[in-house]
Design an enzyme around this catalytic site. Structure first.
Site, mmCIF file in Angstrom:
data_model
loop_
_atom_site.group_PDB
_atom_site.id
_atom_site.type_symbol
_atom_site.label_atom_id
_atom_site.label_comp_id
_atom_site.label_asym_id
_atom_site.label_seq_id
_atom_site.Cartn_x
_atom_site.Cartn_y
_atom_site.Cartn_z
ATOM 1 C CB SER A 84 3.936 0.747 -5.741
ATOM 2 O OG SER A 84 4.818 1.636 -6.394
ATOM 3 C CB THR A 186 9.965 -1.961 -4.494
ATOM 4 O OG1 THR A 186 9.059 -2.949 -4.111
ATOM 5 C CG2 THR A 186 11.187 -2.007 -3.617
ATOM 6 C CB THR A 204 7.591 -1.663 -1.147
ATOM 7 O OG1 THR A 204 6.598 -1.913 -2.134
ATOM 8 C CG2 THR A 204 7.603 -2.823 -0.167
ATOM 9 N NE ARG A 214 3.480 -10.001 -0.702
ATOM 10 C CZ ARG A 214 4.339 -9.195 -1.309
ATOM 11 N NH1 ARG A 214 4.508 -7.973 -0.879
ATOM 12 N NH2 ARG A 214 5.022 -9.597 -2.347
ATOM 13 C CB THR A 237 11.793 -3.331 -7.896
ATOM 14 O OG1 THR A 237 10.424 -2.954 -8.027
ATOM 15 C CG2 THR A 237 12.399 -3.440 -9.281
ATOM 16 N N GLY A 238 9.796 -5.788 -7.673
ATOM 17 C CA GLY A 238 9.001 -6.796 -8.364
ATOM 18 C C GLY A 238 8.384 -7.778 -7.400
#
Ligand code: GLY
Length: 325
Positions: A84, A186, A204, A214, A237-238
């Site tokens: 990631s 991330t 990330t 995106r 993060t997320g």
């Protein structure tokens, strides 16, 4: 032997372990400030042990927080097993690894790259944007051109493992972010150095199999990262879309400015995510550190953790979460 002397000797033993390298006057100062300020300190999202260890080497050497966070962020960027971040990151739905990163220093300077391809260390390109250009964000082909002109090499970042995962994903082409999977996404990393200065970085490859073009929260100053050297620093993060809608990192720093402890500020920012409507359940984790070296970590759902190194050593902190309260 008096008490102060005894603590000093204990600290010197710790020095002997190679974890801490301050001069004696600095050590004395650090010791006496201990109750007020836990510095230096580094905190990162997830179980990023090697990243915080790397950052700590800089801090323990008396180097600046900005150097520490950049060095720490480069560790997962170059790790092919981290799917990631950087090299080995899962590609977008068209099979391209596209990277987002940003960095902020103690002066409030910021640099960011978005939608960058073929460069192993976007965090270092972001730092160069910050230090060498009058801009804050460079995107896509322009960011790549800038990186190549400044000595970065073009590299294929799509590993066989990531390519295989993408080919398997294409069979169904289901677009569903997975909660807490493989550290989700991330690394956000924040440091307070021995001079009391703060810096942060965030890097990330974004959501796996995202739409081409995106960009998430990670390179967006105020969303994925914010540093105010008078107050503190925060990172996220997320699911980036949710963090952007709530201007996550900036809101945490503002709450700390108003006197909130970093942990409470992260909790409140995580609570605000409850009003974000999405088709699929999502995860967001926040971490923060203030000027005193106090830290916080909260997430929306269970499963998030933060890695910390300070003079006491390394610890992994399981974050509390809003939806498990
Ligand atoms: N938090 C990273 C992303 O959503 O891209």
């Amino acid at each position: 032997m008096n008490f102060k002397m005894e603590i000093m000797i204990k600290r010197r033993n710790f020095l002997g372990a190679g974890l801490f390298a301050l001069s004696l006057p600095e050590l004395m100062l650090d010791l006496f400030n201990d109750k007020k300020a836990h510095k230096p300190i580094v905190i990162a999202t997830w179980k990023n042990t090697k990243a915080v260890d790397e950052a700590w080497k800089f801090l323990a050497d008396g180097k600046k927080a900005i150097d520490a966070v950049e060095a720490g962020a480069r560790i997962p960027e170059q790790d092919p097993n981290d799917t990631s971040v950087g090299f080995g990151g899962f590609p977008d739905r068209d099979g391209h690894v596209t990277l987002d990163a940003c960095i902020m220093n103690e002066k409030g300077d910021a640099g960011s790259v978005v939608f960058l391809e073929d460069i192993m260390h976007p965090v270092s390109v972001a730092r160069m944007v910050m230090e060498k250009t009058p801009h804050v964000i460079l995107a896509g082909a322009g960011a790549l051109q800038f990186a190549l002109e400044n000595g970065f090499n073009r590299e294929n970042l799509l590993t066989d493992k990531a390519k295989k995962a993408w080919e398997e994903w294409k069979i169904k082409s289901e677009y569903k972010p997975k909660i807490n999977v493989e550290r989700h996404d991330t690394i956000g990393i924040l440091a307070l150095d021995n001079s009391g200065d703060l810096s942060g970085a965030c890097t990330t490859s974004g959501l796996a199999f995202k739409m081409r073009g995106r960009v998430g929260d990670s390179p967006i100053i105020g969303a994925g990262l914010y540093v105010d050297n008078e107050v503190g620093a925060a990172t996220a993060t997320g699911l980036g879309e949710s963090v952007i809608k709530k201007v996550g990192a900036f809101s945490i720093v503002e709450m700390m400015r108003n006197g909130m402890h970093p942990d409470k500020a992260c909790k409140e920012a995580a609570r605000r995510l409850l009003s974000v409507k999405t088709k699929e359940p999502f995860q967001v984790g926040y971490i923060a550190v203030n000027k005193k070296g106090e830290t916080g970590a909260w997430s929306l759902r269970p499963g998030f953790a933060a890695s910390i190194v300070d003079s006491q050593g390394y610890r992994l902190v399981n974050a509390k979460s809003i939806l498990s309260e």
